[in-house]
Design an enzyme around this catalytic site. Sequence first.
Site, mmCIF file in Angstrom:
data_model
loop_
_atom_site.group_PDB
_atom_site.id
_atom_site.type_symbol
_atom_site.label_atom_id
_atom_site.label_comp_id
_atom_site.label_asym_id
_atom_site.label_seq_id
_atom_site.Cartn_x
_atom_site.Cartn_y
_atom_site.Cartn_z
ATOM 1 C CD GLU A 158 -20.205 9.141 -99.922
ATOM 2 O OE1 GLU A 158 -19.147 8.681 -100.374
ATOM 3 O OE2 GLU A 158 -20.740 8.717 -98.875
ATOM 4 C CG ASP A 207 -25.371 3.175 -101.046
ATOM 5 O OD1 ASP A 207 -25.311 4.134 -100.268
ATOM 6 O OD2 ASP A 207 -24.500 2.284 -101.114
HETATM 7 O O1 FUB Z 1 -22.456 2.130 -99.661
HETATM 8 C C1 FUB Z 1 -21.119 2.383 -99.975
HETATM 9 C C2 FUB Z 1 -20.911 3.858 -100.066
HETATM 10 O O2 FUB Z 1 -21.343 4.479 -98.882
HETATM 11 C C3 FUB Z 1 -21.683 4.539 -101.153
HETATM 12 O O3 FUB Z 1 -21.164 4.340 -102.432
HETATM 13 C C4 FUB Z 1 -21.636 5.924 -100.637
HETATM 14 O O4 FUB Z 1 -22.489 6.812 -101.294
HETATM 15 C C5 FUB Z 1 -21.991 5.708 -99.191
HETATM 16 O O5 FUB Z 1 -23.365 5.524 -99.020
#
Ligand code: FUB
Length: 414
Positions: free
Chosen positions: A188, A18
């Site tokens: 997301e 991320d």
């Molecule tokens: O790394 C944890 C979660 O996985 C993130 O918040 C999402 O965007 C995905 O990458």
Amino acid sequence: MALLHPRNPFITSIYTADPSAHTWDGETVYVYASHDIDPARGCDLMDRYHIFSSKDMVNWVDEGEILSSDDVKWGRTEGGFMWAPDCIYKDGTYYFYYPHPSETRWNDTWKIGVATSKYPNKDFTDQGYIEGLGGFALIDPCVFLDDDGQAYIYVGGGGKYLGAKLCPDMMTLETEAVQMEGLHDFHEATWVFKRNGVYYLSYSDNQQPENNMRIATSDSPLGPWTHRGAYMTPVGCETTHGSVMEFKGQWYQFYHNQAVSGHGTMRSICVDKIFFDDDGNILPMKQTTNGLFSYEIPNNAIAYGVDKFELYGGAYLEDGKVKGLDAEGSGFKLAGIEGKGDLRATIWVKYATQERLAKIRLNVNGRDESYINALATDDITRLTVKLKPGTNNEVTFAGGKGDIYITEVLVSYL
Ligand code: FUB
């Protein structure tokens, strides 16, 4: 800039995911990443954010841990779940935003925490969370500061993608967080940036088993957005998450994959160049495994990738340069170069040499193209060659005459 050494993933010491990349002064890039813990239990154990910095996008420094769940007094007692963060600088303070649940029932209790510091890379102290923002699956904060000083915060997950104005204290919502219009198949990983007066929002979609990265544009930071399609194909990992930034005139896409571990929740951060066309559309992005290929686009040419890079004989890498090319039987090979039908391919070679009339032999698909000379008045020499259709073209550089150091090679199409 020397780019000739394996670069992706560019952090291999620990597992990172991320990446939120920023430059605050135009000279140093800071990547605020989340940290996958080895061994992983899904994303449950993620904790202890580290920051990474670089002045040249090649050499990276681990600036160390800046915040852990132990520092979050309002967080769930079990810790973990320190997911995708972001950071913004305003009026002398760095604000670090991170999603974290406040209770054991983690997926219902997400909140967006804020830690602050006077420095970009250390001394962050938690200040609590943003009231009125959170709840089921609301993760992945992104904060965007517009040219007029107005800050915006975005969160998204669980079918919601919200945006709101932030007050000058950067911790209070000035407007209620509302669902943004116009995004297609949002999952997301929201990231907002501005280029030539246009607002861009990138995010991952719901494609299974792995997500694309999509892009939407708007003339306003809170939309409505116009969906422009997928520009980055899945990264070979069950999550896709990234950030886009400009550094020294070049745009970059940061993202993660599982190339080091082979495990979807022990990820590693990567970076590649991205390009826009004249209408402001992001061109399809190519994920590379080494830093050899540079996506520079001379004039109207289109640049594509080189997938493999191999040294042989006495050739070696030092300080981002291929050296030892004048030794008998030494050279390096580029493979996986795409032939684009009628388009002509130009091989660009950036070099350094102390010697007059230095040169090196170029061979394309077994055909000797003779020497290319490193005696141009600048430090780039180039030759337009024939490639076969498809991606199985190979180029070798060998038989150097003189002390010629190759620092960068790229392929473009005319
Ligand atoms: O790394 C944890 C979660 O996985 C993130 O918040 C999402 O965007 C995905 O990458």
